[in-house]
Structure formats: structure tokens, C-alpha cells
Design an enzyme around this catalytic site. Structure first.
Site, PDB file in Angstrom:
ATOM      1  N   ARG A  70      29.616  17.469  15.202  1.00  0.00           N
ATOM      2  CA  ARG A  70      30.268  18.784  15.277  1.00  0.00           C
ATOM      3  C   ARG A  70      31.723  18.737  14.832  1.00  0.00           C
ATOM      4  NH1 ARG A  70      26.249  19.081  19.307  1.00  0.00           N
ATOM      5  NH2 ARG A  70      27.576  17.942  20.737  1.00  0.00           N
TER       6      ARG A  70
ATOM      7  N   GLU B 214      26.754   6.712  29.423  1.00  0.00           N
ATOM      8  CA  GLU B 214      26.315   6.687  30.824  1.00  0.00           C
ATOM      9  C   GLU B 214      25.241   5.597  31.018  1.00  0.00           C
ATOM     10  OE1 GLU B 214      25.140  10.578  31.993  1.00  0.00           O
ATOM     11  OE2 GLU B 214      24.890   9.993  34.086  1.00  0.00           O
TER      12      GLU B 214
END
Ligand code: AMP
Length: 182
Positions: free
Chosen positions: A67, A104
């Protein structure tokens, strides 16, 4: 406009859609596709970025996959400078340098072409991405740009998820600007 009014910030914010539980339960995904197809909000954002960066003598915008490309490439065009993609591993065809960072669960890697800034020292570069969460991706991108011996002027985000405090970690290695604090 170099500084956005609260009303202008709200216009941009209102154009971004929240998608709960995407890509997994518990994550509220900030969907910018509704900003991109809102011509007023998109123009407001790009006018602001152009005004903020036009006097900084930048030589390149480096956008983070994917993006960061959407905002970075038109900004580079508006400023009359070059655009450089920082991509996920395995996508760039020529010689690269690579930086690993922690997610994560597990690791990911980003890459930049070795000759992205024509191997010139102290080239003034702005990095851009849509959003900072933990700051891991952005920190790896900063490391890559610095490893090319470029001068990293700033890292710019459309949104900063303040509660995750990724910005604090990043401020130790670069100047950080976010259009919207969330
Ligand atoms: P991080 O490395 O944790 O700062 O994650 C930043 C990257 O993940 C950016 O490239 C974002 O596009 C994407 N990202 C992380 N969290 C979100 C979210 N809640 N909504 C949209 N994109 C996200």
C-alpha cells in the site's frame, strides 16, 4: 495545505473503512480502498503530502509493499522525483539487500534493489506506508534505506495505531510523521 485542519483530517478518516476480524479474529483492518475511490478524500491527502514534502529537497520516495506504492508513486510524480519499491522477499529481479523482521508469529523479510538510489551516498529519501502498527515492517525498511548509505529524511504514514506504540520504537531510528493518529 501543509497542516490539515481537524475537519480535513476527519474527511480523510471518514473515507477509510473499518473491517472487523480481518484477516483474523480480533484485528480491525483499516481498509483504504474506500479512500482511493473517494476522489475528494484522495486528492485532499495527496495535496497535503505534496505541500508537506515539496520544499524538503527529496530525491526519492521509497514505498513499502504494497500500500506504500499506492501513495508513494503518485507523490513522487507530483514532486518530480523517483520512486523506489521496498518489496517482500523474492519479488525484486535484480541484486538486492534484505532485512528480516519479527511478526506476531514468525518472521518476514523485505528487500530493496542494491542500486535503487544509483549507489550515490547521502541521497535524500522519504519512506512511505499506509499504516504503522507494531512498527516492525517500517523499522526493517528504514534499516534497508540506511544500509544503501542514503539519507533517510523521514518516514511517513497515513495512519498510526497509537495504542501499539510502534511510533515510539521507530522514532529512535528516524523522524516519523503520521497524517492520522488513531
Ligand atoms: P507493523 O509491521 O506491525 O507496523 O504492520 C504494518 C504493516 O501491516 C503495514 O504495511 C500495514 O499495511 C499492515 N497492517 C497492520 N495492521 C493493520 C490494520 N489494522 N489495518 C490495515 N493494515 C494493517
Amino acid at each position: 495545505m501543509k497542516i490539515l485542519t481537524n475537519k480535513q483530517k476527519q474527511t480523510i478518516l471518514d473515507s477509510i473503512r473499518d473491517i472487523p476480524d480481518f484477516p483474523k479474529p480480533g484485528i480491525v483492518f483499516k481498509d483504504i480502498t474506500t479512500l482511493l475511490n473517494d476522489k475528494e478524500a484522495f486528492k485532499l491527502l495527496m495535496d497535503h503530502l505534496e505541500a508537506r514534502y515539496k520544499d524538503m529537497d527529496l530525491e526519492y520516495i521509497a514505498g513499502i509493499d504494497s500500500r506504500g506504492f499506492i501513495f508513494g508513486a503518485p507523490l513522487a510524480d507530483r514532486l518530480g522525483i523517483g520512486f523506489v519499491p521496498i518489496r517482500k522477499k523474492g519479488k525484486l529481479p535484480s541484486a538486492t539487500i534484505c532485512e528480516k523482521y519479527e511478526l506476531e508469529y514468525g518472521f518476514d523479510e523485505v528487500e530493496i534493489h542494491l542500486d535503487a538510489f544509483h549507489e550515490k551516498k547521502d541521497t535524500k529519501v522519504l519512506i512511505i506506508d499506509d499504516l504503522i502498527a507494531t512498527g516492525g515492517t517500517a523499522a526493517a525498511a528504514c534499516k534497508l534505506v540506511k544500509d544503501t548509505k542514503a539519507d533517510l529524511v523521514e518516514i511517513c504514514f497515513l495512519m498510526n495505531l497509537k495504542f501499539l506504540e510502534g511510533d515510539k520504537k521507530l522514532e529512535e531510528i528516524a523522524s516519523v510523521y503520521s497524517v492520522l493518529d488513531i
